[in-house]
Scaffold this motif. Structure first.
Motif, PDB file in Angstrom:
ATOM      1  N   GLU A  60       0.842  -1.070  -0.053  1.00  0.00           N
ATOM      2  CA  GLU A  60      -0.072  -0.016   0.051  1.00  0.00           C
ATOM      3  C   GLU A  60       0.788   1.241  -0.192  1.00  0.00           C
ATOM      4  OE1 GLU A  60      -2.923  -0.126   2.751  1.00  0.00           O
ATOM      5  OE2 GLU A  60      -3.785  -2.000   2.226  1.00  0.00           O
TER       6      GLU A  60
ATOM      7  N   GLU B  44     -15.343  -1.958   2.009  1.00  0.00           N
ATOM      8  CA  GLU B  44     -14.356  -2.711   1.439  1.00  0.00           C
ATOM      9  C   GLU B  44     -14.993  -4.091   0.744  1.00  0.00           C
ATOM     10  OE1 GLU B  44     -10.827  -2.698   3.453  1.00  0.00           O
ATOM     11  OE2 GLU B  44     -10.462  -0.537   3.088  1.00  0.00           O
ATOM     12  N   ARG B  45     -15.465  -4.733   1.921  1.00  0.00           N
ATOM     13  CA  ARG B  45     -15.560  -6.141   1.655  1.00  0.00           C
ATOM     14  C   ARG B  45     -16.911  -6.102   0.710  1.00  0.00           C
ATOM     15  NH1 ARG B  45     -14.176  -5.395   6.691  1.00  0.00           N
ATOM     16  NH2 ARG B  45     -13.092  -7.126   8.009  1.00  0.00           N
ATOM     17  N   ALA B  48     -15.435  -5.248  -2.862  1.00  0.00           N
ATOM     18  CA  ALA B  48     -14.512  -6.384  -3.499  1.00  0.00           C
ATOM     19  C   ALA B  48     -15.617  -7.260  -3.837  1.00  0.00           C
ATOM     20  CB  ALA B  48     -13.895  -7.146  -2.554  1.00  0.00           C
ATOM     21  N   ARG B  55     -10.271  -7.983  -1.541  1.00  0.00           N
ATOM     22  CA  ARG B  55     -10.470  -7.062  -0.665  1.00  0.00           C
ATOM     23  C   ARG B  55      -9.002  -6.155  -0.934  1.00  0.00           C
ATOM     24  NH1 ARG B  55     -10.500  -6.771   5.607  1.00  0.00           N
ATOM     25  NH2 ARG B  55     -10.658  -4.469   5.821  1.00  0.00           N
ATOM     26  N   ASN B  56      -8.158  -6.761  -0.810  1.00  0.00           N
ATOM     27  CA  ASN B  56      -6.698  -6.201  -0.981  1.00  0.00           C
ATOM     28  C   ASN B  56      -6.862  -5.253  -2.225  1.00  0.00           C
ATOM     29  OD1 ASN B  56      -4.131  -5.940  -0.192  1.00  0.00           O
ATOM     30  ND2 ASN B  56      -4.021  -7.938   0.406  1.00  0.00           N
ATOM     31  N   VAL B  58      -9.098  -3.737  -3.794  1.00  0.00           N
ATOM     32  CA  VAL B  58     -10.157  -2.540  -3.458  1.00  0.00           C
ATOM     33  C   VAL B  58      -9.236  -1.772  -2.611  1.00  0.00           C
ATOM     34  CG1 VAL B  58     -12.095  -1.936  -2.342  1.00  0.00           C
ATOM     35  CG2 VAL B  58     -12.341  -3.948  -3.673  1.00  0.00           C
ATOM     36  N   ARG B  59      -8.664  -2.218  -1.558  1.00  0.00           N
ATOM     37  CA  ARG B  59      -7.847  -1.232  -0.715  1.00  0.00           C
ATOM     38  C   ARG B  59      -6.819  -0.546  -1.440  1.00  0.00           C
ATOM     39  NH1 ARG B  59      -7.968  -1.418   4.815  1.00  0.00           N
ATOM     40  NH2 ARG B  59      -5.717  -1.392   4.797  1.00  0.00           N
ATOM     41  N   LEU B  62      -8.471   2.120  -3.390  1.00  0.00           N
ATOM     42  CA  LEU B  62      -8.832   3.243  -2.208  1.00  0.00           C
ATOM     43  C   LEU B  62      -7.602   3.928  -2.035  1.00  0.00           C
ATOM     44  CD1 LEU B  62     -11.736   1.662  -0.145  1.00  0.00           C
ATOM     45  CD2 LEU B  62     -11.873   2.952  -2.099  1.00  0.00           C
ATOM     46  N   THR B  73     -11.109   7.996   4.481  1.00  0.00           N
ATOM     47  CA  THR B  73     -11.528   6.840   4.855  1.00  0.00           C
ATOM     48  C   THR B  73     -11.664   7.118   6.525  1.00  0.00           C
ATOM     49  OG1 THR B  73      -9.447   5.823   5.119  1.00  0.00           O
ATOM     50  CG2 THR B  73     -10.752   5.338   3.050  1.00  0.00           C
ATOM     51  N   ALA B  81     -15.472   4.848   3.102  1.00  0.00           N
ATOM     52  CA  ALA B  81     -14.560   5.836   1.915  1.00  0.00           C
ATOM     53  C   ALA B  81     -15.573   6.847   1.602  1.00  0.00           C
ATOM     54  CB  ALA B  81     -14.099   4.958   0.879  1.00  0.00           C
TER      55      ALA B  81
END
Lengths: 243, 243
Positions: A60, B44-45, B48, B55-56, B58-59, B62, B73, B81
């Motif tokens: 990240e 997030e979930r 995804a 989810r990763n 998506v993170r 973001l 966030t 978010a």
DNA sequence: ACGGGCTATTGGTAGGTCCAATAAAGACCG
DNA sequence: CGGTCTTTATTGGACCTACCAATAGCCCGT
């Protein structure tokens, strides 16, 4: 001295998220000159081990830095995260987002660019020194060749370079980057239309501008430039943005 | 028409990384106006699941958008978010990175800012209309109060607002954001020193500037401003940057 | 009516698996 | 010997599960 009213007495023990701390660490290395453009960061797994965080956090952090234009990553053996040189892409991306969020209009951006280019010419006029026009001359020559050969695709980067060289006449890199960003940004919205423009009309304007500059007629150069950009602006109006 | 020589006949089937596709999707929603400032993205979930990615991914998407200043966030229940409004922070962050990468110097940035503020005054002079100075008047009044009460901390945001209002006189939001970014950027390097400055000298300069503007003496206003900034610049020189 | 704790929701971190790309080293063949 | 093909180690990209931490709103007891 006591804290001013309204300020918190205590700062949070841990405000930042872990990946932000990692970003900060790497930025520090860059600011300190320990990492220079071209250098390669440790592999993600290695970096995670060294910093004692999960690989996810490292990823990240790298994503943030990459998005900021400070890194580029390559896959495969001997791949990794490599430090980039600065570029106007970072600013133009920010401008683009402001347009997307409707915080600024394309018209404003266009007007700002005309004003700033005019400002550059004013600055040159005031400095008194005769600017080095060789880069601009070469650019116009290349444009003439592209027009003659009908290589319309080549004209887009040449147009970008043209305005870049004008900004570069000031020797101020901050202005260079800012004007480059505006040009880049506007070109993404004009993209295909740039090369549609009448090549002869373009060349006529470019040459008139250059001859004004050569003779020190900065006001006339400014006028020529702004009129040319006005014509381009009208084309933009006819073509709604396609982001 | 055939592709130009050197261009590939086929584009890669999947060039972009997954998280970049997600970023693109969200940007599209923003550009289309389907997402507006203040709106909340799905969790997030949930996101995804909808996009059928981990989810990763998506993170990371973001994170990119957050870094670009388009999102913020919040943790906890009813967190998530949220779409942000545009701000100069995005541009100033880009400028900051360019300084960190040694692509531009603080001196250049400082000079560019003086030039652009001068440009604003030139623009006002040429427009012929008498600008609405109420915001600037209020700002100087507030500054006078802060100086009188010795609230030196308050002077930093007031200084930022002062230059912002000057830029705002043009009504051009692109210029506003650009000049704001420069101011923000420079203030981060000056931070503590701003309030060290002699309050009376500052107020004298501010008031002289305002009275010039009121009477339409734009050239004099420009001179007053640039001289003031020169004094500030000299303070900057004495204090090496602390990023 | 109010204060305090409970809880569901949500982002943050961890650490593992597997896949895909890739440059360099080594094997093979002409 | 030289060029080409194959293998392999390394590395980023994607995914998954589990758990932690913060927090708004509800519920309960006083």
């Amino acid at each position: 001295m006591a804290k001013a009213a309204g300020e918190a007495l205590f700062d949070p023990v841990r405000s930042d998220r872990t990946f932000e701390l990692v970003v900060q660490r790497i930025r520090e290395k860059l600011a300190a000159g320990e990492l220079r453009p071209g250098d390669k960061l440790p592999a993600e797994r290695e970096l995670a081990k060294q910093l004692d965080v999960s690989r996810n956090v490292v990823r990240e952090a790298l994503r943030v830095l990459e998005n900021a234009g400070m890194l580029k990553t390559r896959k495969g053996a001997h791949g990794g995260a490599f430090i980039e040189e600065g570029s106007a892409a970072q600013i133009s991306a920010a401008l683009n987002d402001l347009v997307i969020l409707n915080a600024v209009s394309l018209d404003d951006l266009f007007e700002a660019r005309v004003m700033m280019l005019g400002m550059v010419l004013d600055h040159l006029a005031k400095s008194g020194k005769a600017p080095d026009l060789s880069a601009l001359e070469a650019n116009v020559a290349a444009t003439a060749e592209a027009v003659a050969k009908g290589e319309s695709a080549r004209r887009v980067p040449l147009a970008r370079a043209f305005y870049h060289e004008i900004a570069a006449l000031t020797g101020n890199r901050a202005l260079e980057f800012t004007i480059d960003a505006q040009t880049e940004m506007i070109q993404t919205y004009l993209r295909r239309r740039v090369s549609d423009m009448d090549g002869d009309k373009l060349l006529h304007s470019r040459r008139a501008f250059l001859s004004h500059l050569r003779e020190g007629r900065f006001e006339a150069a400014k006028l020529e430039l702004s009129e040319h950009l006005d014509r381009v602006h009208r084309r933009l109006w006819n073509a709604p943005p396609t982001p």
